[in-house]
Design an enzyme around this catalytic site. Sequence first.
Site, short mmCIF file in Angstrom:
data_model
loop_
_atom_site.label_atom_id
_atom_site.label_comp_id
_atom_site.label_asym_id
_atom_site.label_seq_id
_atom_site.Cartn_x
_atom_site.Cartn_y
_atom_site.Cartn_z
N HIS A 96 -2.46 58.53 108.71
CA HIS A 96 -1.71 57.27 108.57
C HIS A 96 -0.86 57.01 109.82
O HIS A 96 -0.85 55.90 110.36
CB HIS A 96 -0.84 57.31 107.32
N ASP B 235 -0.32 75.15 135.12
CA ASP B 235 -1.65 74.67 134.74
C ASP B 235 -1.66 73.15 134.72
O ASP B 235 -0.95 72.52 133.93
CB ASP B 235 -2.01 75.23 133.36
N ASN C 67 -5.66 65.49 105.77
CA ASN C 67 -4.26 65.30 106.18
C ASN C 67 -3.97 63.79 106.26
O ASN C 67 -3.83 63.22 107.34
CB ASN C 67 -4.01 66.00 107.52
N GLN D 175 -1.68 66.76 120.90
CA GLN D 175 -1.34 67.55 119.72
C GLN D 175 0.15 67.40 119.47
O GLN D 175 0.93 67.26 120.42
CB GLN D 175 -1.67 69.03 119.94
N ILE D 176 0.54 67.47 118.20
CA ILE D 176 1.96 67.33 117.87
C ILE D 176 2.31 68.22 116.69
O ILE D 176 1.49 68.40 115.78
CB ILE D 176 2.31 65.85 117.56
N HIS E 100 0.88 79.45 131.99
CA HIS E 100 0.51 78.05 131.86
C HIS E 100 1.47 77.08 132.55
O HIS E 100 1.18 75.90 132.63
CB HIS E 100 0.40 77.67 130.38
N GLU F 256 4.10 87.93 124.02
CA GLU F 256 2.88 87.20 124.35
C GLU F 256 3.20 85.74 124.68
O GLU F 256 2.66 85.17 125.62
CB GLU F 256 1.90 87.26 123.19
N TYR G 276 -1.28 58.28 112.87
CA TYR G 276 -2.13 58.06 114.03
C TYR G 276 -2.70 56.65 114.05
O TYR G 276 -2.78 56.01 115.10
CB TYR G 276 -3.26 59.10 114.08
#
Length: 167
Positions: A127, A48, A122, A81-82, A45, A37, A129
Amino acid sequence: MKIRPLEKGDLPYIYQQENSRKVMALWFQEAYTSFDELQILYERHILDQTERRFVVENDEQFIGVVELVDIDPLHRHTEIQIIINSDYQGHGYAQLAMKSGIDYAFKVLNMHKVYLYVDVDNSAAIHIYKKVGFIEEGILRQHFFAEGRYHDSLMMGILANEFTSKN
């Protein structure tokens, strides 16, 4: 440390991350992906234009991924996102990778805003970010379901001029 585009040869590392309940719960996603998958998703993608996926590496060692998703060219914003492999957490890679991903969004893609969602519990991620320059924009109550329960999510954002003045 640097980021580079995700390649097909990186999929075994992605497969490990995407099948970790602990890791995927941080992204509010189900930890279930077959390797077949994953390969199909990669092929689907690769062209994309609403996303960019990067590998975070140091001395050619896979450390994690940083992604820009839902790239909106009209409103000029994108979600970031990370995931940093647990073996490399606590060494400053997340902050450097976030800065690199944000820099790409603003300087290459001409985005106006980069935003993210993070579990309100979280504190380590929040912190990081905030150190990068993200500002809290609001809480989405019981917005994501992970690990058998609903989680409140903090939405955070950073504008291009805020990032430029800070970095």
